[in-house]
Write a protein that holds these residues in place. Structure first.
Motif, short mmCIF file in Angstrom:
data_model
loop_
_atom_site.label_atom_id
_atom_site.label_comp_id
_atom_site.label_asym_id
_atom_site.label_seq_id
_atom_site.Cartn_x
_atom_site.Cartn_y
_atom_site.Cartn_z
N LYS A 139 76.12 89.84 147.70
CA LYS A 139 75.60 89.37 148.98
C LYS A 139 75.22 87.89 148.92
O LYS A 139 75.09 87.23 149.94
CB LYS A 139 74.39 90.21 149.40
N ASP A 140 75.02 87.36 147.71
CA ASP A 140 74.66 85.95 147.53
C ASP A 140 75.89 85.04 147.49
O ASP A 140 75.75 83.82 147.56
CB ASP A 140 73.87 85.75 146.24
N TRP A 141 77.08 85.59 147.35
CA TRP A 141 78.28 84.79 147.19
C TRP A 141 78.69 84.16 148.51
O TRP A 141 78.61 84.77 149.57
CB TRP A 141 79.43 85.64 146.66
N LYS A 142 79.12 82.89 148.44
CA LYS A 142 79.65 82.22 149.63
C LYS A 142 80.62 81.13 149.20
O LYS A 142 80.55 80.61 148.08
CB LYS A 142 78.53 81.65 150.49
N THR B 66 81.28 83.92 153.91
CA THR B 66 80.79 84.99 153.04
C THR B 66 81.76 86.17 152.97
O THR B 66 81.45 87.17 152.35
CB THR B 66 79.42 85.50 153.53
N GLU B 67 82.94 86.04 153.59
CA GLU B 67 83.94 87.10 153.54
C GLU B 67 85.26 86.54 153.04
O GLU B 67 85.51 85.34 153.13
CB GLU B 67 84.14 87.71 154.93
#
Length: 98
Positions: A70-73, A80-81
């Motif tokens: 959830k922290d990945w971007k 974020t997707e």
């Protein structure tokens, strides 16, 4: 003889979470027979490195990647997707190649 034994439904909310996790680990453990079977299957494969991975240079880590997805971007656009990770330098991108 089952004297002194009782059956408990799992997970048991009255048990500490670490105990429930340990029980689940024992239940789902595949055992050495299954591990040997998988190792044999892998050994039988004629695996070839891709032309891209063959010369892949692993750079020293200069980014810390969170273990929480959830922290990945995307480092460039903030998406974020549909993310991808550059295995050489740890860059997280979004969408297709940049």
């Amino acid at each position: 003889d089952d004297a002194g034994m009782m059956e408990v439904a799992l997970p048991e909310p009255d048990l500490p979470e670490i105990v429930n996790q340990a029980i689940q680990g024992i239940i789902t453990h595949e055992g050495s027979y299954k591990q040997d079977e998988v190792a044999t299957w892998i050994a039988d494969q004629d695996l070839k490195a891709s032309k891209y991975a063959d010369a892949l240079v692993q750079l020293p880590p200069n980014r810390k990647i969170s273990p929480n997805p959830k922290d990945w971007k995307c480092e460039k656009y903030g998406a974020t997707e549909n993310l991808w990770l550059n295995l050489s330098d740890g860059f997280i991108g979004g969408g297709g190649k940049i």
